[in-house]
Design an enzyme around this catalytic site. Structure first.
Site, PDB file in Angstrom:
ATOM      1  N   ARG A 182       0.829  -1.209   0.000  1.00  0.00           N
ATOM      2  CA  ARG A 182       0.000   0.000   0.000  1.00  0.00           C
ATOM      3  C   ARG A 182       0.863   1.259   0.000  1.00  0.00           C
ATOM      4  NH1 ARG A 182      -5.303   0.147   1.315  1.00  0.00           N
ATOM      5  NH2 ARG A 182      -6.389  -1.846   1.187  1.00  0.00           N
ATOM      6  N   ARG A 195      -4.401 -13.208  -3.616  1.00  0.00           N
ATOM      7  CA  ARG A 195      -4.812 -14.610  -3.608  1.00  0.00           C
ATOM      8  C   ARG A 195      -6.321 -14.759  -3.669  1.00  0.00           C
ATOM      9  NH1 ARG A 195      -1.375 -16.510   1.550  1.00  0.00           N
ATOM     10  NH2 ARG A 195      -2.205 -14.499   2.227  1.00  0.00           N
ATOM     11  N   TYR A 244      -1.821 -14.612  -8.338  1.00  0.00           N
ATOM     12  CA  TYR A 244      -0.541 -14.041  -8.746  1.00  0.00           C
ATOM     13  C   TYR A 244      -0.202 -14.456 -10.176  1.00  0.00           C
ATOM     14  CZ  TYR A 244      -0.055 -13.303  -3.692  1.00  0.00           C
ATOM     15  OH  TYR A 244      -0.256 -12.912  -2.389  1.00  0.00           O
ATOM     16  N   HIS A 288       9.445 -15.062  -1.754  1.00  0.00           N
ATOM     17  CA  HIS A 288      10.006 -14.292  -2.857  1.00  0.00           C
ATOM     18  C   HIS A 288      10.498 -15.173  -4.004  1.00  0.00           C
ATOM     19  CE1 HIS A 288      10.824 -10.430  -0.301  1.00  0.00           C
ATOM     20  NE2 HIS A 288       9.552 -10.675  -0.503  1.00  0.00           N
ATOM     21  N   LYS A 324      13.056  -6.452   0.012  1.00  0.00           N
ATOM     22  CA  LYS A 324      14.059  -7.133   0.840  1.00  0.00           C
ATOM     23  C   LYS A 324      13.317  -7.896   1.935  1.00  0.00           C
ATOM     24  CE  LYS A 324      13.439  -4.790   4.553  1.00  0.00           C
ATOM     25  NZ  LYS A 324      12.982  -5.520   5.751  1.00  0.00           N
ATOM     26  N   ARG A 329       4.498 -13.368  10.200  1.00  0.00           N
ATOM     27  CA  ARG A 329       5.819 -13.454   9.578  1.00  0.00           C
ATOM     28  C   ARG A 329       6.945 -13.072  10.527  1.00  0.00           C
ATOM     29  NH1 ARG A 329       8.204  -8.781   8.632  1.00  0.00           N
ATOM     30  NH2 ARG A 329       6.975  -6.866   8.756  1.00  0.00           N
TER      31      ARG A 329
END
Length: 330
Positions: A17, A37, A58, A79, A97, A165
């Protein structure tokens, strides 16, 4: 490449965002697509950031012929999968990153990008921020002499509800890959790859590092002390000390700032170097760089090269090995 570079974003989280909002400040760039998703997630994102294409997978985003480049904004454990998907469809990629979980993944991603002759860059926004470009300029001009010592820290205490995460090993959780990557980047970018590494960590209940302490030593006598933490809120500052002066980056050294401190020779003789406030969150600078690279037909950034990314990822692997930080992907 088209005069206007058409951007898509893969993932709809907080950083996606911020990046979407910052694209409005990028010349010759337009956000045209979002990939999620679920359709409801893509639709909700598009209410705040109107796009022409709202994809419920995706894969659909990667297949869209109206998209030139995709910003991958998913957790770093994903990633490799998502970048490879984009590259399979010859989409240029800017990936947040940490670039990958480990060196093996990073090498595969970069090798495949080269085989596809497709642009791929690590989204290390610090490298493109005005204050950091000024730091590089001052060092190149010899303003602080030869760098002898770097001290950098980044830490915050996650507040509820804590994102999964942060502590999940399967998602590459822990302080090192989330925030410690910034102090490590600083030392590598300014001093190069260390000759010796020491590292230790304090584990969270899940086994990932809650705190990580790192020391780089160089055969020329230079040193760097680097620290990351999820246990406490740190100043998140950095000192770059040479034999003729010092540069001090204050709170949030890795992000946009309006000033830096310069101490020429004598410690208490501070000079302040000022900068204009960023129009957005600061992601517009890296997005502008990628846009410019694509307009020139480049497949690699001259400022954040593939070698830079591989050295960082390899060094993070070494730190984890020494400190005892392991992930299922290893």
């Amino acid at each position: 490449m088209n005069q206007t570079i058409r951007w898509g974003i893969l993932g709809c989280g907080k950083i996606a965002r911020k990046f979407a909002g910052d694209l409005q400040w990028v010349s010759d760039a337009k956000l045209v697509a979002i990939g999620a998703r679920e359709q409801s997630t893509a639709d909700a994102f598009a209410k705040d950031f109107p796009v022409e294409y709202k994809h419920n997978s995706y894969k659909a985003l990667a297949e869209n012929p109206e998209v030139d480049v995709i910003y991958v904004a998913t957790p770093h454990a994903l990633h490799h999968e998502h970048v490879m998907l984009c590259l399979q469809h010859k989409k240029a990629v800017l990936v947040e990153k940490a670039f990958a979980i480990n060196y093996s993944q990073a090498k595969q991603m970069i090798d495949f990008a080269k085989s596809q002759q497709t642009f791929l860059m690590e989204a290390f926004w610090t490298r493109f921020l005005p204050h950091y470009l000024k730091v590089k300029e001052m060092i190149a001009e010899g303003r602080i002499g030869t760098i002898r010592y770097i001290n950098a820290e980044f830490g915050f205490k996650p507040t509820p509800p804590v994102s999964q995460r942060i502590y999940d090993p399967a998602l590459g959780g822990g302080s090192l890959l989330d925030v410690g990557v910034y102090p490590v980047f600083l030392a590598l970018d300014l001093l190069g790859k260390p000759d010796h590494i020491q590292a230790s960590m304090v584990p969270a209940p899940s086994g990932v590092d809650e705190q990580c302490s790192i020391q780089f030593k160089y055969n020329n006598g230079a040193m760097a002390n680097l620290f990351s933490s999820f246990a406490t809120n740190l100043a998140t500052g950095a000192d770059i000390a040479g034999d003729q002066g010092r540069i001090r980056l204050t709170h949030r050294f890795h992000g946009p700032t309006t000033e830096l401190e310069f101490y020429p020779g004598v410690v208490d003789s501070k000079q302040t170097v000022a900068f204009e406030k960023a129009n957005g969150n600061g992601y517009e600078y890296e997005a502008q760089h990628v846009t410019d690279c694509l307009k020139k037909g480049l497949t690699e950034s001259p400022l954040r090269t593939h070698i830079d990314t591989l050295i960082l990822t390899q060094t993070l692997d070494q730190i984890r090995s020494i400190g005892g930080i392991c992930y299922p992907a290893d």
